[in-house]
Motif scaffolding. Structure first.
Motif, mmCIF file in Angstrom:
data_model
loop_
_atom_site.group_PDB
_atom_site.id
_atom_site.type_symbol
_atom_site.label_atom_id
_atom_site.label_comp_id
_atom_site.label_asym_id
_atom_site.label_seq_id
_atom_site.Cartn_x
_atom_site.Cartn_y
_atom_site.Cartn_z
ATOM 1 N N GLU A 1 1.274 14.224 -16.211
ATOM 2 C CA GLU A 1 -0.260 14.748 -16.044
ATOM 3 C C GLU A 1 -0.650 14.271 -14.601
ATOM 4 O OE1 GLU A 1 -2.265 16.110 -19.468
ATOM 5 O OE2 GLU A 1 -0.495 17.027 -18.197
ATOM 6 N N CYS A 2 -0.439 13.179 -14.213
ATOM 7 C CA CYS A 2 -0.743 12.660 -12.775
ATOM 8 C C CYS A 2 -0.319 13.640 -11.818
ATOM 9 C CB CYS A 2 -0.222 11.422 -12.720
ATOM 10 S SG CYS A 2 -0.699 10.697 -10.774
ATOM 11 N N VAL A 3 0.909 14.232 -11.788
ATOM 12 C CA VAL A 3 1.441 15.205 -10.852
ATOM 13 C C VAL A 3 0.666 16.348 -10.999
ATOM 14 C CG1 VAL A 3 3.501 16.272 -9.959
ATOM 15 C CG2 VAL A 3 3.798 13.996 -10.499
ATOM 16 N N GLN A 4 0.582 16.978 -12.115
ATOM 17 C CA GLN A 4 0.018 18.185 -12.263
ATOM 18 C C GLN A 4 -1.431 18.320 -12.172
ATOM 19 O OE1 GLN A 4 1.043 19.773 -16.318
ATOM 20 N NE2 GLN A 4 3.226 19.410 -16.128
ATOM 21 N N ASP B 1 0.984 -1.263 -0.140
ATOM 22 C CA ASP B 1 0.091 -0.175 -0.031
ATOM 23 C C ASP B 1 0.749 1.265 0.028
ATOM 24 O OD1 ASP B 1 0.987 -0.209 2.562
ATOM 25 O OD2 ASP B 1 -0.832 -0.239 3.592
ATOM 26 N N THR B 2 0.207 2.379 -0.332
ATOM 27 C CA THR B 2 1.008 3.679 -0.408
ATOM 28 C C THR B 2 2.067 3.894 0.952
ATOM 29 O OG1 THR B 2 -0.748 4.700 -1.570
ATOM 30 C CG2 THR B 2 0.924 6.162 -0.466
ATOM 31 N N PRO B 3 1.575 3.700 2.156
ATOM 32 C CA PRO B 3 2.522 4.028 3.217
ATOM 33 C C PRO B 3 3.688 3.315 3.266
ATOM 34 C CG PRO B 3 0.191 4.166 4.032
ATOM 35 C CD PRO B 3 0.325 3.662 2.589
ATOM 36 N N ALA B 4 3.166 1.740 2.854
ATOM 37 C CA ALA B 4 4.541 0.973 2.905
ATOM 38 C C ALA B 4 5.350 1.266 1.718
ATOM 39 C CB ALA B 4 4.022 -0.627 2.448
ATOM 40 N N LEU B 5 4.952 1.668 0.519
ATOM 41 C CA LEU B 5 5.867 2.047 -0.657
ATOM 42 C C LEU B 5 6.608 3.088 -0.492
ATOM 43 C CD1 LEU B 5 6.167 1.137 -3.532
ATOM 44 C CD2 LEU B 5 4.330 2.857 -4.091
ATOM 45 N N LEU B 6 6.043 4.024 0.212
ATOM 46 C CA LEU B 6 6.989 5.261 0.541
ATOM 47 C C LEU B 6 7.941 4.883 1.841
ATOM 48 C CD1 LEU B 6 3.745 7.967 0.581
ATOM 49 C CD2 LEU B 6 5.923 7.679 -1.032
ATOM 50 N N ALA B 7 7.491 4.440 2.540
ATOM 51 C CA ALA B 7 8.508 3.855 3.780
ATOM 52 C C ALA B 7 9.650 3.167 3.052
ATOM 53 C CB ALA B 7 8.018 3.001 4.785
ATOM 54 N N GLY C 1 -0.147 16.455 -5.690
ATOM 55 C CA GLY C 1 0.661 15.872 -6.526
ATOM 56 C C GLY C 1 2.104 16.148 -6.293
ATOM 57 N N MET C 2 2.367 17.221 -5.908
ATOM 58 C CA MET C 2 3.749 17.706 -5.458
ATOM 59 C C MET C 2 4.403 17.505 -4.238
ATOM 60 S SD MET C 2 4.019 19.334 -8.366
ATOM 61 C CE MET C 2 2.899 20.383 -9.791
ATOM 62 N N THR C 3 3.691 16.518 -3.351
ATOM 63 C CA THR C 3 4.078 16.493 -2.192
ATOM 64 C C THR C 3 4.803 15.259 -1.946
ATOM 65 O OG1 THR C 3 1.973 15.262 -1.425
ATOM 66 C CG2 THR C 3 2.221 17.525 -1.358
ATOM 67 N N TRP C 4 5.969 14.744 -1.014
ATOM 68 C CA TRP C 4 6.294 13.632 -0.956
ATOM 69 C C TRP C 4 5.520 12.273 -0.468
ATOM 70 C CZ3 TRP C 4 11.072 12.456 -2.705
ATOM 71 C CH2 TRP C 4 11.844 11.259 -2.128
ATOM 72 N N HIS D 1 4.989 11.055 -6.999
ATOM 73 C CA HIS D 1 6.272 11.397 -7.550
ATOM 74 C C HIS D 1 7.294 10.034 -7.716
ATOM 75 C CE1 HIS D 1 8.499 10.109 -3.830
ATOM 76 N NE2 HIS D 1 7.023 10.646 -3.165
ATOM 77 N N LEU D 2 6.769 9.239 -7.390
ATOM 78 C CA LEU D 2 7.452 7.673 -7.778
ATOM 79 C C LEU D 2 7.308 7.320 -8.802
ATOM 80 C CD1 LEU D 2 6.845 6.020 -3.959
ATOM 81 C CD2 LEU D 2 8.945 6.938 -4.719
ATOM 82 N N TYR D 3 6.171 7.338 -9.374
ATOM 83 C CA TYR D 3 5.721 6.991 -10.522
ATOM 84 C C TYR D 3 6.368 7.579 -11.664
ATOM 85 C CZ TYR D 3 2.025 3.794 -8.857
ATOM 86 O OH TYR D 3 1.556 2.823 -8.285
ATOM 87 N N LEU D 4 6.569 8.959 -11.496
ATOM 88 C CA LEU D 4 7.370 10.287 -12.350
ATOM 89 C C LEU D 4 8.704 9.658 -12.263
ATOM 90 C CD1 LEU D 4 7.298 12.252 -14.235
ATOM 91 C CD2 LEU D 4 7.708 13.826 -12.325
ATOM 92 N N LYS D 5 9.343 9.279 -11.383
ATOM 93 C CA LYS D 5 10.710 9.110 -11.227
ATOM 94 C C LYS D 5 11.065 7.684 -11.971
ATOM 95 C CE LYS D 5 11.684 11.682 -6.812
ATOM 96 N NZ LYS D 5 11.709 11.579 -5.543
#
Length: 363
Positions: free
Chosen positions: A313-316, A26-32, A322-325, A330-334
């Protein structure tokens, strides 16, 4: 005739992989996980590679694999792209596996390594920089010197090292091997500089055989990378549509404004075209089509740009969030940006495409 549709088997595989990833990433686990410094979750990799058997999809059954095809492996990569899951699937289960399949699989060391990869017990990576494209020179004088930008080397137990003498298998724990992590743009696909200082390895094949095998692995990797890029683009489009339906401004969903409708409609058309290109490449590789090189070049020339556009487009269109960590956009853009230069940039593949169809090269 090329079949771009998904079979029932492929749909079932997709459902199983998506269910596994949804339950653990999930998103929290992905970011961590992206901030933890660990290359990937070993428990998740064990479930995906060994328990589900996806690591051995391309390996024949007599060597402990599933005896499936590139079409099934493409489905796995679509789901890994949709979830930007850190896993050495592309590098080990596709590129390194295809390189070994291009050698004499009756050879003891080759067969043993393929069996280990198919079981998920071992991870192997090709010791070349991530941007290396099919057909590009990749040989070294020997297992000496430093190779930078090797994807997933920090997670590998075995390095496949192409040299002027042939292809060597070198263990990462062997004396004289130094794997130093580098800071990548995409935190979910770690890079490393690999230094060989008199390291000893097993010679798996002579130079001519290894050249063809390495090109086979890079071609399969580039072709199936398009499926990962497709998964990235699909998630970004779906998430953007969902968000713009829920986000209200001036007492109406922002997705109802005509300008945003046009942007998302254009993106939908690009994603549909990317799906056709990615599926065509996977099918060409699976069937051994003589047009496989052409199909891979088309897919990589197109899908990388679509994934980057979808992520931008997702970020914008998510606005400030969309600009936050904290948001995963941002992971998809990178990942999309990193993938756009992996295994050959779009320009490299357009140049190869121009040569294949005898057209002037890109300007």
């Amino acid at each position: 005739m090329t079949d771009l549709l998904y079979s029932q088997t492929e749909d079932d595989l997709r459902s199983a992989v998506r269910s596994l990833l949804a339950g653990r990433r999930d998103t929290p686990a992905l970011l961590a996980g992206a901030e933890s410094g660990t290359p990937y979750d070993p428990q998740l990799w064990a479930a995906l590679a060994a328990e589900m058997g996806t690591a051995g999809l391309l390996v024949p059954e007599q060597l402990g694999g599933q005896g499936a095809s590139h079409r099934e492996a493409a489905v796995v990569l679509e789901e890994l792209g949709r979830s930007v899951t850190p896993a050495p699937y592309l590098t080990s289960s596709v590129v390194a596996t295809e390189v070994l399949l291009g050698l004499d699989t009756r050879s003891g060391p080759v067969a043993d390594l393929l069996t280990a990869l198919a079981s998920g017990r071992s991870v192997a990576v090709l010791a070349v920089p991530l941007p290396t494209a099919p057909g590009v020179s990749h040989e070294r004088p020997g297992p000496t010197g430093t190779v930078t930008g090797v994807a997933d080397a920090v997670a590998a137990q075995v390095l496949l090292v192409p040299t002027g003498e042939g292809l060597y298998a070198v263990e990462t724990e062997a004396p004289g091997v130094i794997v130093e992590p580098q800071v990548p743009l995409d935190l979910t696909r770690p890079l490393a500089a690999v230094t060989f200082e008199g390291a000893q390895g097993k010679l798996l094949a002579d130079a001519p055989t290894s050249r063809a095998a390495v090109d086979r692995g890079l071609l399969a990797g580039a072709g199936l990378l398009a499926s990962e890029q497709l998964g990235i683009a699909e998630w970004c489009l779906e998430e953007t549509v969902r968000y713009t339906k829920e986000r209200h401004q001036f007492n109406r969903p922002v997705g109802g404004f005509q300008a945003l409708k046009h942007r998302m409609a254009q993106l939908w058309l690009e994603v549909v075209s990317a799906r056709a290109a990615a599926r065509n490449a996977a099918d060409a590789l699976a069937t051994g089509s003589p047009e496989a090189v052409l199909a891979v070049s088309v897919a990589q020339a197109y899908c990388g740009r679509v994934a980057v556009h979808a992520a931008e487009e997702c970020v914008q269109l998510h606005g400030g969030i969309g600009m936050t960590w904290e948001h995963p956009a941002h992971l998809y853009l990178k990942r999309a940006k990193s993938d756009s230069v992996a295994l050959g940039s779009a320009g490299t593949h357009r140049a190869a495409l121009a040569e294949l169809v005898d057209l002037p090269g890109p300007r």
